[in-house]
Design an enzyme around this catalytic site. Structure first.
Site, PDB file in Angstrom:
ATOM      1  CB  CYS A 199      -2.903  11.597  12.058  1.00 53.52           C
ATOM      2  SG  CYS A 199      -2.517   9.858  11.796  1.00 53.52           S
TER       3      CYS A 199
ATOM      4  NE  ARG B 229      -6.636   4.080   6.492  1.00 54.35           N
ATOM      5  CZ  ARG B 229      -5.562   4.353   7.242  1.00 54.35           C
ATOM      6  NH1 ARG B 229      -5.534   4.011   8.515  1.00 54.35           N
ATOM      7  NH2 ARG B 229      -4.516   4.945   6.718  1.00 54.35           N
TER       8      ARG B 229
ATOM      9  CE  LYS C 246      -1.514   2.221   3.508  1.00 49.56           C
ATOM     10  NZ  LYS C 246      -2.184   2.841   4.672  1.00 49.56           N
ATOM     11  CG  ASN C 247       2.848   2.413   3.502  1.00 53.93           C
ATOM     12  OD1 ASN C 247       1.708   2.867   3.526  1.00 53.93           O
ATOM     13  ND2 ASN C 247       3.453   1.969   4.588  1.00 53.93           N
TER      14      ASN C 247
ATOM     15  CG  ASP D  48       3.753   1.655   9.312  1.00 51.75           C
ATOM     16  OD1 ASP D  48       3.394   2.475  10.168  1.00 51.75           O
ATOM     17  OD2 ASP D  48       3.714   1.892   8.085  1.00 51.75           O
TER      18      ASP D  48
ATOM     19  NE  ARG E 286       1.277  10.191   9.780  1.00 51.22           N
ATOM     20  CZ  ARG E 286       0.741   9.111   9.220  1.00 51.22           C
ATOM     21  NH1 ARG E 286      -0.405   8.639   9.658  1.00 51.22           N
ATOM     22  NH2 ARG E 286       1.331   8.501   8.225  1.00 51.22           N
TER      23      ARG E 286
END
Length: 430
Positions: free
Chosen positions: A126, A409, A22-23, A317, A131
């Protein structure tokens, strides 16, 4: 609202196909704004964030054609998406779209580079930290952009002749800001030098794609990146790299439950530091022709201390997932979070399962317990939510994870992949 029910105690055995990252996919998709030709991306995951970005790009004039197929091994659903932006029809990224996904703010770079102007909503708060976008804006100003913030929007304009090459040193490593500067500088006049750049594999993947489109980028994967601007970019075909966070997550799930699982289609080089921590915890990690094989040895889970750092360090993460693993270790471990200031919200939910965790500033002390017990828990963010799944896989009885839209997500078909390896996991739709 969907929930996931887990009945713990089963070992994992089999094959888990690793999806595209995804990233990596998100900035690659945004790069389609840089050319009027077609950019084709293979191995794009089917995730809520990807679907949201497709809607956002459509707002700017990107035409999208999607197709997919079942892979022969593991039946992984692989999508190929064709992006064509003949004309940018709108240089405004409105609040109602940007507020739903922070990465959509990144369109500011390509819009400014190609059209000379952009009006992009500030992304807002967030759950895991502030961020801020300061680094994005400072980097674009180094390329000659004029910026003002008005009514919650960033109004950006390029000089009359377009963005110009510049020299910028990030005061703090930022993956997103590195993405944006690379995209914007690709169409700038002259040469851009970026120092203290992010070194993540996703940055390297974007540079490879941009170079295939005709950009001239050197040094991606190091802390110094040089971009020689070109007048235009063409189309290209590019395959999204495997998801290293998904890889680490499933490796930790196997280390937690025991068993023998091959993670298909991934690479150890994407997360060496995290794999070393998993080895130290008691799992065997072996390279195979198809990916990585994870086997939990017979000595139980050992305590390991980790500190989150930018790549090539231990990924933030994977912090929540590793904490879940450490709740069943045979001693005391410590996890220090250096990237986000509020990324321990999963601690109280893990405690509901019987974990013993205490916090002191940005450090968590985890005292391993002999067993966890299932309970209803609440997901607070993407990575925290999957840490609760890992804990639930090893807990006695039933764990019910609420608010799993966070999972959707970033994890493609999680319950299906786990179930095929023997886990007792099901999605409940109200």
């Amino acid at each position: 609202m969907d929930r996931i029910r887990i009945r713990g105690g089963n070992k994992l055995n089999g094959i888990i196909p690793i999806s595209g990252a995804k990233n990596a996919a998100l900035p690659l998709m945004i790069a389609s704004l840089l050319t009027s030709d077609t950019l084709t991306l293979e191995n794009v995951p089917h995730l809520a964030d990807v679907e949201q970005l497709l809607r956002i790009l459509g707002n700017h004039g990107v035409d999208v054609a999607v197709n997919g197929r079942r892979e022969s091994q593991g039946e992984s659903y692989s999508r190929t998406i064709h992006f064509t932006c003949r004309t940018i029809v709108d240089t405004v990224a409105p609040y109602e779209l940007v507020s739903k996904m922070r990465a959509s703010f990144w369109v500011i770079g390509p819009l400014l580079a190609r059209e000379g102007q952009a009006r992009v909503s500030l992304p807002g708060g967030c759950a895991i930290g502030t961020r801020p976008v300061d680094l994005f804006l400072d980097g674009l100003q180094a390329l000659g952009a004029k910026l003002e913030i008005d009514g919650g929007y960033v109004n950006a304009t390029a000089p009359s002749g377009g963005l110009v090459g510049g020299h910028y040193t990030f005061p703090k490593v930022s993956v997103g800001a590195t993405h944006v500067m690379m995209m914007a500088a690709s169409l700038a006049n002259g040469t851009t030098l970026i120092e203290n750049a992010a070194r993540e594999p996703e940055v390297v993947d974007l540079a490879r794609c941009l170079n295939a489109m005709g950009a001239k980028i050197a040094g991606a994967g190091t802390s110094t990146i040089t971009i020689e601007g070109v007048t235009s970019l063409s189309g290209a075909r590019h395959r999204v790299l495997p998801d290293r966070i998904e890889t680490g997550t499933y490796a930790m799930a196997v280390a937690m439950t025991g068993g023998d699982v091959t993670l298909e289609g991934t690479e150890a080089a994407l997360l060496d530091n995290a794999l070393e921590a998993i080895r130290m915890a008691g799992a065997t990690v072996t390279d195979t022709e198809s990916g990585l094989r994870i086997v939990r040895n017979g000595n139980g889970i050992q305590p390991v201390d980790v500190v989150t750092e930018p790549f090539p360090g231990f990924p933030t993460d994977l912090q929540a997932q590793f904490m879940a693993l450490m709740t069943r270790s045979s001693g005391v471990s410590h996890i220090t979070e250096t990237i986000f200031e509020n990324r321990f919200m999963h601690v109280q939910e893990l405690a509901r399962l019987g974990a013993r965790i205490s916090l002191s500033g940005q450090m968590a002390r985890i005292e391993g317990v002999s067993g966890l017990k299932g309970a209803p828990v609440m997901a607070t963010d993407l990575r925290a939510s999957v840490s609760l799944v890992i804990a639930g896989l090893a807990a006695e009885g039933e764990t019910l994870v609420n608010r799993v839209y966070h999972l959707d997500r970033g994890f493609e078909r999680l319950e299906e992949k786990l179930t095929r390896c023997g886990a007792d996991v099901e999605r409940i739709s109200d």
